[in-house]
Design a protein around this motif. Structure first.
Motif, PDB file in Angstrom:
ATOM      1  N   PRO A  85      -2.213   4.628   5.194  1.00  0.00           N
ATOM      2  CA  PRO A  85      -3.284   3.891   5.896  1.00  0.00           C
ATOM      3  C   PRO A  85      -4.258   4.833   6.619  1.00  0.00           C
ATOM      4  O   PRO A  85      -5.458   4.540   6.684  1.00  0.00           O
ATOM      5  N   VAL A  88      -6.591   6.425   4.030  1.00  0.00           N
ATOM      6  CA  VAL A  88      -7.546   5.416   3.547  1.00  0.00           C
ATOM      7  C   VAL A  88      -8.620   5.160   4.604  1.00  0.00           C
ATOM      8  O   VAL A  88      -9.822   5.127   4.294  1.00  0.00           O
ATOM      9  N   THR A  89      -8.217   5.004   5.845  1.00  0.00           N
ATOM     10  CA  THR A  89      -9.177   4.735   6.930  1.00  0.00           C
ATOM     11  C   THR A  89     -10.227   5.841   7.024  1.00  0.00           C
ATOM     12  O   THR A  89     -11.431   5.566   7.068  1.00  0.00           O
ATOM     13  N   ARG A  92     -12.484   6.068   3.788  1.00  0.00           N
ATOM     14  CA  ARG A  92     -13.505   5.005   3.761  1.00  0.00           C
ATOM     15  C   ARG A  92     -14.626   5.322   4.741  1.00  0.00           C
ATOM     16  O   ARG A  92     -15.808   5.085   4.450  1.00  0.00           O
ATOM     17  N   GLU A 124      -2.113   5.277  -4.854  1.00  0.00           N
ATOM     18  CA  GLU A 124      -2.172   4.189  -3.866  1.00  0.00           C
ATOM     19  C   GLU A 124      -3.393   4.358  -2.957  1.00  0.00           C
ATOM     20  O   GLU A 124      -4.093   3.390  -2.651  1.00  0.00           O
ATOM     21  N   VAL A 125      -3.655   5.586  -2.541  1.00  0.00           N
ATOM     22  CA  VAL A 125      -4.826   5.856  -1.698  1.00  0.00           C
ATOM     23  C   VAL A 125      -6.110   5.474  -2.437  1.00  0.00           C
ATOM     24  O   VAL A 125      -6.976   4.778  -1.897  1.00  0.00           O
ATOM     25  N   GLU A 127      -6.548   3.482  -4.981  1.00  0.00           N
ATOM     26  CA  GLU A 127      -6.660   2.027  -5.210  1.00  0.00           C
ATOM     27  C   GLU A 127      -7.004   1.281  -3.924  1.00  0.00           C
ATOM     28  O   GLU A 127      -7.778   0.337  -3.943  1.00  0.00           O
ATOM     29  N   ARG A 128      -6.424   1.712  -2.813  1.00  0.00           N
ATOM     30  CA  ARG A 128      -6.741   1.028  -1.551  1.00  0.00           C
ATOM     31  C   ARG A 128      -8.188   1.283  -1.124  1.00  0.00           C
ATOM     32  O   ARG A 128      -8.838   0.410  -0.570  1.00  0.00           O
ATOM     33  N   GLY A 130     -10.637   1.831  -3.163  1.00  0.00           N
ATOM     34  CA  GLY A 130     -11.295   0.870  -4.066  1.00  0.00           C
ATOM     35  C   GLY A 130     -12.801   1.027  -4.152  1.00  0.00           C
ATOM     36  O   GLY A 130     -13.539   0.047  -4.058  1.00  0.00           O
TER      37      GLY A 130
ATOM     38  N   ASN B  19       3.431  -4.837  -1.495  1.00  0.00           N
ATOM     39  CA  ASN B  19       2.157  -4.137  -1.265  1.00  0.00           C
ATOM     40  C   ASN B  19       2.312  -2.970  -0.299  1.00  0.00           C
ATOM     41  O   ASN B  19       1.322  -2.416   0.173  1.00  0.00           O
ATOM     42  N   GLU B  21       3.273  -3.063   2.718  1.00  0.00           N
ATOM     43  CA  GLU B  21       2.981  -3.411   4.117  1.00  0.00           C
ATOM     44  C   GLU B  21       4.299  -3.646   4.857  1.00  0.00           C
ATOM     45  O   GLU B  21       5.244  -4.189   4.293  1.00  0.00           O
ATOM     46  N   ARG B 275       7.448   3.875   0.785  1.00  0.00           N
ATOM     47  CA  ARG B 275       6.061   4.347   0.674  1.00  0.00           C
ATOM     48  C   ARG B 275       6.036   5.734   0.035  1.00  0.00           C
ATOM     49  O   ARG B 275       6.843   6.593   0.388  1.00  0.00           O
TER      50      ARG B 275
END
Lengths: 308, 308
Positions: A85, A88-89, A92, A124-125, A127-128, A130, B19, B21, B275
């Motif tokens: 997360p 990704v944050t 983005r 996963e990174v 795809e998230r 995106g 997912n 989470e 994860r």
């Protein structure tokens, strides 16, 4: 995001005040000084003390650089964290800021993880996030992250995400490995950067893209000059002079030493602050470093006025 | 915060959905199951995949545990991050949640850092938290963090923060080191926990506090039983039986294996999710593990009803 195009990038050192809080305006000033010398800003690299900062701190600094007039084409922030997360944050946010690319460490907490696990992390990174605009540069620094990126993993990532996996920074310090990366992967869609200007000439001669190097923070002009004139007759001499400066900094812990030099030439002593677990150079060593730099006639032109 | 008092703690495994989470209510259920068997919750340890989660995710999970009825006396969350602001944020949250203590990794990105740098890190964290209630347990896990905590560093930290530095978890796996820690430091104000129940009996006989052990997630009752009866005649036999179960899990990557066992005995297959960069056990290995556990007559009593 377009592919990044510069040959020389600095993992920009991060200024902290005496309370160890990031000095936003000073980072912007240093960024402008580097860009004015032709260097792109790989902010939030190892030499930026990136992992000593929170995601929110890095978001704030990146926004400030863009608002302060640094063009997104000159920005390739490090965005790799252990936690998906977080990666990704920040990635983005880099896209929102119009950055040319992101430089992404593998997750570095667990050791001995498999290529399959690292592949799943990057997948996963991606795809998230995106976003087809993403241009992701892998960050191979096994001596620090302790999680190497193998050639077969890179091939698999390129095959799975051909437009997104855009290059690599090889900070391993082993020329044979950088050469192998260039021979196998380097093309218009994949840029191989050496992690030190010590390998700049060899990298460009072999067909690589350039270097992302700590000491580009302090010696940008000369490194960029070699990157521009690497086919000139004096290229080997230029490389030797770059190496002499680098040798000087490598005689000390490099991050504190670069901060001492930047403090000295900018006249801003708070530049010396580092966040623990790093420690600043003591006064004796700082003076010794400055004397060695003076003996090499080393200067940081325009630094004082740009950091006033 | 009062000193933590339990002898057996689990670095609680974290449930994720398909997912990836976090499954909040399932973590609370697992926490209650562990507490009902006498185990304290060292949530957000290495075996919790703590560093694969963001600070905000961990804050949310910790709040949910407290709101879900887990007493603060049973909680010792891991709060150590590479970045001081992250460690401070999560540690303050732990204090707000009434946790008995926090278990704190050293900053693990940079390698080869000095004791002075690690001391400054912990000192800065303690000063920023600025709360006398803090009870800080050091987390020595050199094979993963790659940043060991030396005996002289521990002595210096205890001297500087005598009421705050409350103990250590030694996950190095070297009994001689744990023994040295107990001999030098163990007293009413400093608790030495072994990082595996394999050393539980030796630790208690030597005067240590107990263990904080991954497999306390799956085998809590038997580990707590030995901790309660370590002076009984059958203590060595109990230790041998604990070791047999641990051997079984250590035949696989331990985190995915514990999740397979928990999925099997709870009937909740999503427990198997990990994860990246960790990867889940494949079906063949999962079935093999369950067969080996059945051969040991291993069960997780009450798991199915508690996780319904």
């Amino acid at each position: 995001m377009s592919q990044v195009t510069g040959k020389v990038w600095a993992p920009v050192i991060t200024p902290f005040d005496s309370n160890l809080e990031p000095l936003v305006s000073r980072l912007v000033a240093h960024g402008h000084w580097l860009v004015s010398h032709g260097v792109g800003l790989a902010v939030f690299g190892t030499n930026s003390e990136a992992n000593s900062m929170s995601v929110a701190e890095k978001q704030r600094l990146l926004s400030a650089l863009v608002e302060g007039g640094i063009d997104g084409d000159r920005l390739m922030p490090g965005t790799g964290h252990c936690a998906i997360p977080d990666t990704v944050t920040l990635s983005r946010h880099a896209l929102d800021c119009g950055c040319a690319g992101v430089l992404m460490l593998p997750p570095f907490y667990y050791k001995g993880v498999s290529d399959e696990g690292i592949f799943r992390y990057y997948a996963e990174v991606i795809e998230r996030i995106g976003d087809d605009r993403l241009r992701l540069y892998l960050y191979h620094i096994p001596q620090v992250a302790q999680v190497p990126l193998s050639l077969s993993l890179i091939a698999r990532l390129r095959a799975a995400f051909p437009n997104i996996i855009a290059g690599i920074k090889d900070s391993g310090g082993d020329w044979a490995h950088t050469q192998a990366l260039i021979e196998r992967f380097s093309d218009d869609d994949f840029a191989v950067y050496a992690g030190s200007e010590r390998f700049l000439l060899d990298t460009l001669r072999a067909g690589g893209a350039g270097c992302i190097s700590a000491t580009a923070n302090v010696n940008p002009q000369a490194i960029v000059a070699l990157a521009a004139s690497w086919q000139a007759d004096d290229a080997d001499d230029q490389q030797q002079r770059l190496n002499a400066v680098r040798d000087c900094f490598e005689g000390y812990p490099v991050i504190p030493a670069m901060k001492v030099a930047t403090a000295h030439f900018s006249g801003q002593q708070t530049w010396r602050s580092v966040r623990p677990p790093l420690i600043d150079l003591d006064d004796d060593k700082s003076q010794q470093l400055i004397k060695q730099l003076e003996a090499l006639s080393f200067v940081m032109p325009g630094m004082e006025s740009s950091h006033a």
